[in-house]
Enzyme design. Structure first.
Site, PDB file in Angstrom:
ATOM      1  N   ASP A   1     -18.888  -1.473   4.351  1.00  0.00           N
ATOM      2  CA  ASP A   1     -20.232  -1.838   4.002  1.00  0.00           C
ATOM      3  C   ASP A   1     -20.110  -3.443   3.294  1.00  0.00           C
ATOM      4  O   ASP A   1     -21.289  -4.018   2.866  1.00  0.00           O
ATOM      5  CB  ASP A   1     -20.842  -0.805   3.157  1.00  0.00           C
ATOM      6  CG  ASP A   1     -19.838  -0.281   1.941  1.00  0.00           C
ATOM      7  OD1 ASP A   1     -18.870   0.329   2.269  1.00  0.00           O
ATOM      8  OD2 ASP A   1     -20.276  -0.666   0.846  1.00  0.00           O
ATOM      9  N   ASN A   2     -18.869  -3.686   2.727  1.00  0.00           N
ATOM     10  CA  ASN A   2     -18.574  -4.929   2.148  1.00  0.00           C
ATOM     11  C   ASN A   2     -18.184  -5.933   2.992  1.00  0.00           C
ATOM     12  O   ASN A   2     -17.521  -6.994   2.559  1.00  0.00           O
ATOM     13  CB  ASN A   2     -17.657  -4.735   0.875  1.00  0.00           C
ATOM     14  CG  ASN A   2     -18.411  -4.035  -0.058  1.00  0.00           C
ATOM     15  OD1 ASN A   2     -19.494  -3.902  -0.225  1.00  0.00           O
ATOM     16  ND2 ASN A   2     -17.582  -3.430  -0.991  1.00  0.00           N
TER      17      ASN A   2
ATOM     18  N   ARG B   1     -29.038  -1.923  -5.612  1.00  0.00           N
ATOM     19  CA  ARG B   1     -29.412  -2.884  -6.713  1.00  0.00           C
ATOM     20  C   ARG B   1     -29.609  -4.249  -6.303  1.00  0.00           C
ATOM     21  O   ARG B   1     -29.999  -4.990  -7.176  1.00  0.00           O
ATOM     22  CB  ARG B   1     -28.331  -2.778  -7.829  1.00  0.00           C
ATOM     23  CG  ARG B   1     -26.784  -3.129  -7.234  1.00  0.00           C
ATOM     24  CD  ARG B   1     -26.065  -3.283  -8.635  1.00  0.00           C
ATOM     25  NE  ARG B   1     -24.627  -3.013  -7.943  1.00  0.00           N
ATOM     26  CZ  ARG B   1     -23.612  -3.302  -8.851  1.00  0.00           C
ATOM     27  NH1 ARG B   1     -23.716  -3.283 -10.090  1.00  0.00           N
ATOM     28  NH2 ARG B   1     -22.208  -3.221  -8.306  1.00  0.00           N
TER      29      ARG B   1
HETATM   30  P1  AMP Z   1     -20.293  -1.843  -3.965  1.00  0.00           P
HETATM   31  O1  AMP Z   1     -18.935  -1.077  -3.761  1.00  0.00           O
HETATM   32  O2  AMP Z   1     -20.383  -2.656  -5.569  1.00  0.00           O
HETATM   33  O3  AMP Z   1     -20.258  -2.735  -2.874  1.00  0.00           O
HETATM   34  O4  AMP Z   1     -21.384  -0.780  -4.086  1.00  0.00           O
HETATM   35  C1  AMP Z   1     -21.303   0.267  -3.127  1.00  0.00           C
HETATM   36  C2  AMP Z   1     -22.668   0.902  -3.035  1.00  0.00           C
HETATM   37  O5  AMP Z   1     -23.225   1.370  -4.125  1.00  0.00           O
HETATM   38  C3  AMP Z   1     -23.821  -0.077  -2.649  1.00  0.00           C
HETATM   39  O6  AMP Z   1     -24.635   0.714  -1.737  1.00  0.00           O
HETATM   40  C4  AMP Z   1     -24.302  -0.645  -3.754  1.00  0.00           C
HETATM   41  O7  AMP Z   1     -25.630  -1.036  -3.683  1.00  0.00           O
HETATM   42  C5  AMP Z   1     -24.460   0.827  -4.582  1.00  0.00           C
HETATM   43  N1  AMP Z   1     -24.193   0.466  -5.968  1.00  0.00           N
HETATM   44  C6  AMP Z   1     -23.402   0.044  -6.832  1.00  0.00           C
HETATM   45  N2  AMP Z   1     -23.475  -0.081  -7.971  1.00  0.00           N
HETATM   46  C7  AMP Z   1     -25.030   0.466  -8.129  1.00  0.00           C
HETATM   47  C8  AMP Z   1     -25.906   0.405  -9.246  1.00  0.00           C
HETATM   48  N3  AMP Z   1     -25.521   0.368 -10.639  1.00  0.00           N
HETATM   49  N4  AMP Z   1     -27.048   1.144  -8.830  1.00  0.00           N
HETATM   50  C9  AMP Z   1     -27.476   1.394  -7.734  1.00  0.00           C
HETATM   51  N5  AMP Z   1     -26.287   1.208  -6.789  1.00  0.00           N
HETATM   52  C10 AMP Z   1     -25.143   0.696  -6.753  1.00  0.00           C
HETATM   53 MG    MG Z   2     -21.112  -3.726  -1.726  1.00  0.00          MG
END
Ligand code: AMP
Ligand code: MG
Length: 479
Positions: free
Chosen positions: A246-247, A92
């Site tokens: 990934d973070n 996103r």
């Molecule tokens: P995060 O835990 O927020 O770092 O997200 C983990 C993964 O999920 C990353 O690849 C984000 O890009 C993806 N992601 C999280 N929320 C969304 C969303 N609403 N739409 C698409 N991808 C998402």
């Molecule tokens: Mg992330």
């Protein structure tokens, strides 16, 4: 220079197409600017007021392109809660390009190749949190991505019921993650791994170009930078909440803010993320998790460096760098300018007393910063005062060995012990108001976030104690 006059470059697109997805942002309905950080804008060489730049909202909303901008999403993998996911990527967030060493990214900008089941959007609640915490971490002196602007919209998305979608424009010198390397290793693409490492050296560690064993040296830098950042988290009581690989940024800065929290009462076992039922990402566990994540990075790099040497380096340096950064800063927070043999045990005893006392972690240090023998102001913050009372006996004796005056100690402690910490209860208040279209608190919060060590008499309401029902609450990671 105006924001809308910036000229971007896109060096990441010089890598092979496997590294990214060229994608256009999907605009939100009826977008409007909620907040801007002029301080972050300075990083881009902008000297005109960005809040007056009429093009800003269109650029964040993907309706207008900055010169040279070629939007794209980055591909990466990652260990999520210990389990490897071979393909994640920016689901996103859409990169716009780079200027002045900063990569611009709009988070919540719509679907990409990597959106999986997601909708490509981010809600106002989490975007507001990311906007403010990015600037607050910077204000505290912790390496972080920054946030330039936040826009709201009339677009509805479903999370905790229907919520409004928003977009944050965030900046970072790099958006490459440990997981970016993990992607190419798992995909069996050693040449791509090497291209990525060369890119990272160019972008984040240019001093290593043309040196021997540059990939091992790059890894050493990642280890050091990560250890230093995590030490600062522990020093200021920051719990990230989702330390998946990934973070983890390849230059060690803090990125991807989700269900983060600053400790209210000092509780090392605190877990801010409600979904983290095993407590993998508890406050106390963060240094160990960073170490584990770094070992996964070493594995991902193994086709292009000596894996054993990397692991040895990790063992030899991570703990030392972490400890020395942590103790150095904690002694500063304690007001110790000279060194004494028993300082480490004084520090450990303090932490144990804080835990037993049930006391607000950062408020304790702020009060300690003006301490000159009268204990009540400090002890009144605690639920059980006797432990701290006893610790203060030892502390008093230790202060006698310092050779500076109380006043000098107070001045230096106030510079490292923040009065303003973006606690969840205060962010929650700002969110609830914002959800009713009252954005008045955000400006105030941004102001204290960028100068947390100063007094702001007119903004005293932002430094209030955490109400009982909000203490060390857990947060949902829906965002
Ligand atoms: P995060 O835990 O927020 O770092 O997200 C983990 C993964 O999920 C990353 O690849 C984000 O890009 C993806 N992601 C999280 N929320 C969304 C969303 N609403 N739409 C698409 N991808 C998402
Ligand atoms: Mg992330």
């Amino acid at each position: 220079m105006k924001f809308s006059d910036l000229k971007l470059t896109t060096p990441y697109l010089s890598l092979a197409p496997l590294f990214y997805d060229r994608v256009e942002p999907t605009p939100l309905e009826k977008p409007f600017v909620i907040a801007t950080s002029q301080d972050a804008a300075k990083l881009l060489g902008i000297n005109e007021d960005i809040s007056l730049d009429e093009e800003l909202v269109k650029i964040l909303n993907g309706e207008r392109r900055l010169k040279g901008s070629q939007p794209f999403a980055m591909c990466y993998a990652g260990h999520q809660f210990g389990y490897f996911v071979p393909r994640l990527g920016d689901g996103r967030a859409i990169n716009l390009g780079k200027v002045n060493g900063q990569n611009l990214q709009i988070k919540g900008a719509g679907l990409t190749l990597y959106s999986r089941q997601g909708d490509g959007r981010a809600v106002l609640r989490s975007s507001l949190r990311e906007f403010l915490i990015s600037e607050a971490m910077y204000g505290l002196g912790i390496a972080t991505s920054r946030a330039l602007a936040l826009i709201g919209s009339d677009t509805d998305v479903t999370r905790q019921g229907w919520e409004k979608a928003a977009i944050v424009l965030r900046l970072s010198p790099t958006w490459v993650r440990f997981g970016t390397f993990e992607y190419f290793n798992a995909a069996g693409e050693p040449e791509k791994l090497q291209q990525l490492a060369d890119y990272v050296i160019d972008e984040s560690y240019p001093e290593l170009k043309n040196t021997q064993e540059k990939y091992l040296k790059m890894y050493a830098k990642v280890v050091q930078n990560t250890a230093k950042t995590i030490a600062k988290w522990q020093v200021y009581g920051f719990n990230h909440g989702v330390m998946n690989t990934d973070n983890m940024a390849i230059d060690g800065r803090t990125i991807d803010y989700g269900p983060f929290a600053f400790l209210d009462t000092y509780d090392p076992n605190y877990i801010c993320n409600r979904s983290d039922t095993q407590g993998r990402y508890s406050f106390r566990g963060q240094p160990g998790i960073a170490h584990w994540n770094l070992s996964q990075l070493a594995l991902a790099l193994s086709p292009i460096l000596n894996h054993e040497a990397a692991l040895e380096l990790l063992e030899d340096t991570f703990g030392d760098v972490y400890e020395s950064e942590y103790t150095h800063l904690m002694y500063k927070r304690m007001g110790l300018q000279t060194k004494e043999e028993k300082d480490l045990s004084l520090l450990k005893l303090m932490l144990r007393s804080l835990e037993q006392s049930v006391i607000d972690y950062n408020a304790f240090f702020r009060k300690l910063s003006v301490y000159s023998g009268k204990r009540n102001e400090i002890l009144d913050l605690a639920l059980h005062y006797e432990y701290l009372d006893r610790w203060l006996d030892t502390y008093d004796a230790r202060l006698e060995k310092e050779n500076h005056t109380d006043e000098q100690r107070h001045t230096s402690m106030l510079e490292v012990n923040p009065k303003y910490i973006l606690k969840n209860h205060i962010l929650q208040e700002a969110i609830e108001k914002a959800q009713k279209e009252d954005f008045s608190m955000i400006k105030d919060l941004l102001h204290v976030a960028l100068a947390p060590f100063d007094e702001h008499p007119e903004l005293e309401y932002l430094a209030q104690q955490t109400p009982l029902q909000f203490k060390n609450i857990k947060l949902s990671c829906s965002s």
